[in-house]
Design an enzyme around this catalytic site. Structure first.
Site, PDB file in Angstrom:
ATOM      1  N   ASN A  53       0.857  -1.195   0.000  1.00  0.00           N
ATOM      2  CA  ASN A  53       0.000   0.000   0.000  1.00  0.00           C
ATOM      3  C   ASN A  53       0.886   1.236   0.000  1.00  0.00           C
ATOM      4  O   ASN A  53       1.464   1.593   1.028  1.00  0.00           O
ATOM      5  CB  ASN A  53      -0.917  -0.016   1.226  1.00  0.00           C
ATOM      6  CG  ASN A  53      -1.781   1.226   1.315  1.00  0.00           C
ATOM      7  OD1 ASN A  53      -1.965   1.944   0.344  1.00  0.00           O
ATOM      8  ND2 ASN A  53      -2.325   1.486   2.503  1.00  0.00           N
ATOM      9  N   LYS A  55       0.007   4.253  -0.259  1.00  0.00           N
ATOM     10  CA  LYS A  55      -0.671   5.403   0.355  1.00  0.00           C
ATOM     11  C   LYS A  55      -0.514   6.637  -0.548  1.00  0.00           C
ATOM     12  O   LYS A  55      -0.634   6.523  -1.770  1.00  0.00           O
ATOM     13  CB  LYS A  55      -0.170   5.624   1.783  1.00  0.00           C
ATOM     14  CG  LYS A  55      -0.289   4.360   2.636  1.00  0.00           C
ATOM     15  CD  LYS A  55       0.028   4.568   4.076  1.00  0.00           C
ATOM     16  CE  LYS A  55      -0.122   3.249   4.838  1.00  0.00           C
ATOM     17  NZ  LYS A  55       0.079   3.416   6.291  1.00  0.00           N
ATOM     18  N   HIS A 150      -9.482   0.662   5.615  1.00  0.00           N
ATOM     19  CA  HIS A 150      -8.157   0.931   6.186  1.00  0.00           C
ATOM     20  C   HIS A 150      -8.303   1.930   7.330  1.00  0.00           C
ATOM     21  O   HIS A 150      -9.129   2.846   7.289  1.00  0.00           O
ATOM     22  CB  HIS A 150      -7.221   1.474   5.117  1.00  0.00           C
ATOM     23  CG  HIS A 150      -5.785   1.509   5.553  1.00  0.00           C
ATOM     24  ND1 HIS A 150      -5.273   2.501   6.367  1.00  0.00           N
ATOM     25  CD2 HIS A 150      -4.756   0.656   5.313  1.00  0.00           C
ATOM     26  CE1 HIS A 150      -3.997   2.267   6.596  1.00  0.00           C
ATOM     27  NE2 HIS A 150      -3.656   1.150   5.958  1.00  0.00           N
ATOM     28  N   GLU A 152      -6.692   4.429   8.250  1.00  0.00           N
ATOM     29  CA  GLU A 152      -6.562   5.845   7.923  1.00  0.00           C
ATOM     30  C   GLU A 152      -7.835   6.386   7.282  1.00  0.00           C
ATOM     31  O   GLU A 152      -8.179   7.557   7.462  1.00  0.00           O
ATOM     32  CB  GLU A 152      -5.345   6.038   7.010  1.00  0.00           C
ATOM     33  CG  GLU A 152      -4.037   5.845   7.762  1.00  0.00           C
ATOM     34  CD  GLU A 152      -2.877   5.445   6.874  1.00  0.00           C
ATOM     35  OE1 GLU A 152      -1.809   5.154   7.435  1.00  0.00           O
ATOM     36  OE2 GLU A 152      -3.038   5.424   5.635  1.00  0.00           O
ATOM     37  N   GLU A 222      -4.951  -5.258  11.144  1.00  0.00           N
ATOM     38  CA  GLU A 222      -3.984  -4.189  11.329  1.00  0.00           C
ATOM     39  C   GLU A 222      -4.211  -3.499  12.677  1.00  0.00           C
ATOM     40  O   GLU A 222      -5.074  -2.616  12.782  1.00  0.00           O
ATOM     41  CB  GLU A 222      -4.116  -3.146  10.214  1.00  0.00           C
ATOM     42  CG  GLU A 222      -3.739  -3.632   8.838  1.00  0.00           C
ATOM     43  CD  GLU A 222      -3.632  -2.472   7.856  1.00  0.00           C
ATOM     44  OE1 GLU A 222      -2.541  -2.285   7.319  1.00  0.00           O
ATOM     45  OE2 GLU A 222      -4.620  -1.757   7.655  1.00  0.00           O
ATOM     46  N   GLY A 228       2.682   2.443  11.010  1.00  0.00           N
ATOM     47  CA  GLY A 228       3.546   3.601  10.832  1.00  0.00           C
ATOM     48  C   GLY A 228       4.284   4.040  12.072  1.00  0.00           C
ATOM     49  O   GLY A 228       4.913   5.097  12.088  1.00  0.00           O
ATOM     50  N   SER A 268       3.608  -1.946  10.196  1.00  0.00           N
ATOM     51  CA  SER A 268       5.071  -1.815  10.254  1.00  0.00           C
ATOM     52  C   SER A 268       5.792  -3.123   9.941  1.00  0.00           C
ATOM     53  O   SER A 268       6.767  -3.481  10.600  1.00  0.00           O
ATOM     54  CB  SER A 268       5.496  -1.278  11.624  1.00  0.00           C
ATOM     55  OG  SER A 268       4.947   0.007  11.852  1.00  0.00           O
TER      56      SER A 268
END
Length: 309
Positions: A53, A55, A150, A152, A222, A228, A268
């Site tokens: 991904n 992003k 996701h 985010e 996740e 991150g 990560s």
């Protein structure tokens, strides 16, 4: 010392999630025969799937094409790589570039058997939805997968479970495969309600999805606190969450469906952590963020060292 009292929203999440554990489901299950890659079946090895991904990266088309080219140059040269051909036992690899780069990235990577996907879609087919992208649009430029839910998108863009569910069903309607992302926040992790949160998200986000359609769904666990941050959920702990997710799916569908679905870990993931993750019985791949922006790192992740067992 005083113990912080959970917020009302978390209490409601916990209550709902506990109720979802009793959910059952029924409808016919069939194995997809449209692709030559290994079909996932009960008591069979699930085909690994690695996804990168990107992003909102990289910042230019030239950089995106260089990244795709660099990855393709490396993936066939690493020791023990399967070359990503359409063959049994091969790892499936998907890249999720930003929308403007999808077509040209696809032109570069498709010869290696790598597919492309969209980072998100809207659930309407067309209309006055400025800034949104329809499932038909990404399908028309060659996307085979779409990320749904996701963290985010959930946190930064207020993507609700109702909307995520609508997107999952829209992606399936257009013959693509959703990668449904679920996972707990730091606050929820600290409260010890990881399982309840995952149960709630799976139940809500897959509502109305038949067992037949479930064969085209990939789940990605996740833990939000690991995305991150450089923190990685312990391999054994991640595996236990994946096993729990399968128990939720077994209640919603049946054992065959629960054992057939592929569940990725995301958060990560690095070349240093991938082998331990992929040695776990219920980790079927990784959804990779930052490391996928480096051709050598992502190639090594795709070329994980399989367990000897």
């Amino acid at each position: 010392s005083l113990i912080p009292y959970p917020s009302y929203s978390l209490i409601m999440k916990l209550s709902f999630a506990l109720a979802t554990l009793a959910v059952g489901g029924a409808s016919a299950f069939s194995v997809n025969q449209n692709r030559l890659r290994t079909s996932t079946q009960l008591n069979a090895v699930r085909q690994p799937i690695m996804a990168g991904n990107w992003k909102m990266n990289p910042t230019t088309e030239a950089d995106a094409l260089n990244l795709a080219t660099g990855f393709c140059a490396l993936v066939d040269t690493l020791e023990d790589t399967c070359g990503l051909e359409e063959a049994e036992g091969c790892t499936e690899v998907v890249l999720f570039p930003p929308f403007p780069f999808i077509s040209k990235v696809k032109d570069i990577v498709q010869e290696k058997g790598v597919t492309v996907g969209a980072q998100q879609v809207y659930y309407e087919d067309k209309g006055a939805f400025t800034g949104s992208v329809a499932a038909s649009m990404v399908k028309s430029v060659g996307c085979e997968y779409v990320l749904c839910g996701h963290s985010e998108r959930r946190t930064l863009f207020s993507d609700s479970d109702v909307n995520i569910n609508a997107k999952v069903k829209k992606v399936l309607e257009f013959g693509m495969k959703p990668i449904l992302c679920i996972g707990e926040t730091q606050e929820e992790y600290d409260l010890g309600i990881t399982e309840e949160v995952c149960a709630m998200q799976v139940s809500k986000d897959l509502a109305g999805v038949s067992k037949k359609d479930l064969q085209n769904v990939v789940l990605a666990y996740e833990p939000v606190w690991a995305i991150g941050t450089g923190l990685v959920c312990d391999s054994e702990d991640a595996n236990e969450v994946h096993k729990f997710i399968r128990t939720v799916l077994e209640k919603m569908y049946d054992e065959e469906a629960a054992q057939s679905i592929r569940i990725q870990y995301g958060g990560s993931v690095t070349p240093e952590s991938v082998d331990g993750l992929m040695a776990m019985s219920d980790v079927d791949g990784c959804l990779v963020g930052g490391a996928s922006l480096f051709a050598d790192k992502f190639a090594r992740i795709c070329n994980f060292k399989a367990s000897e067992e």
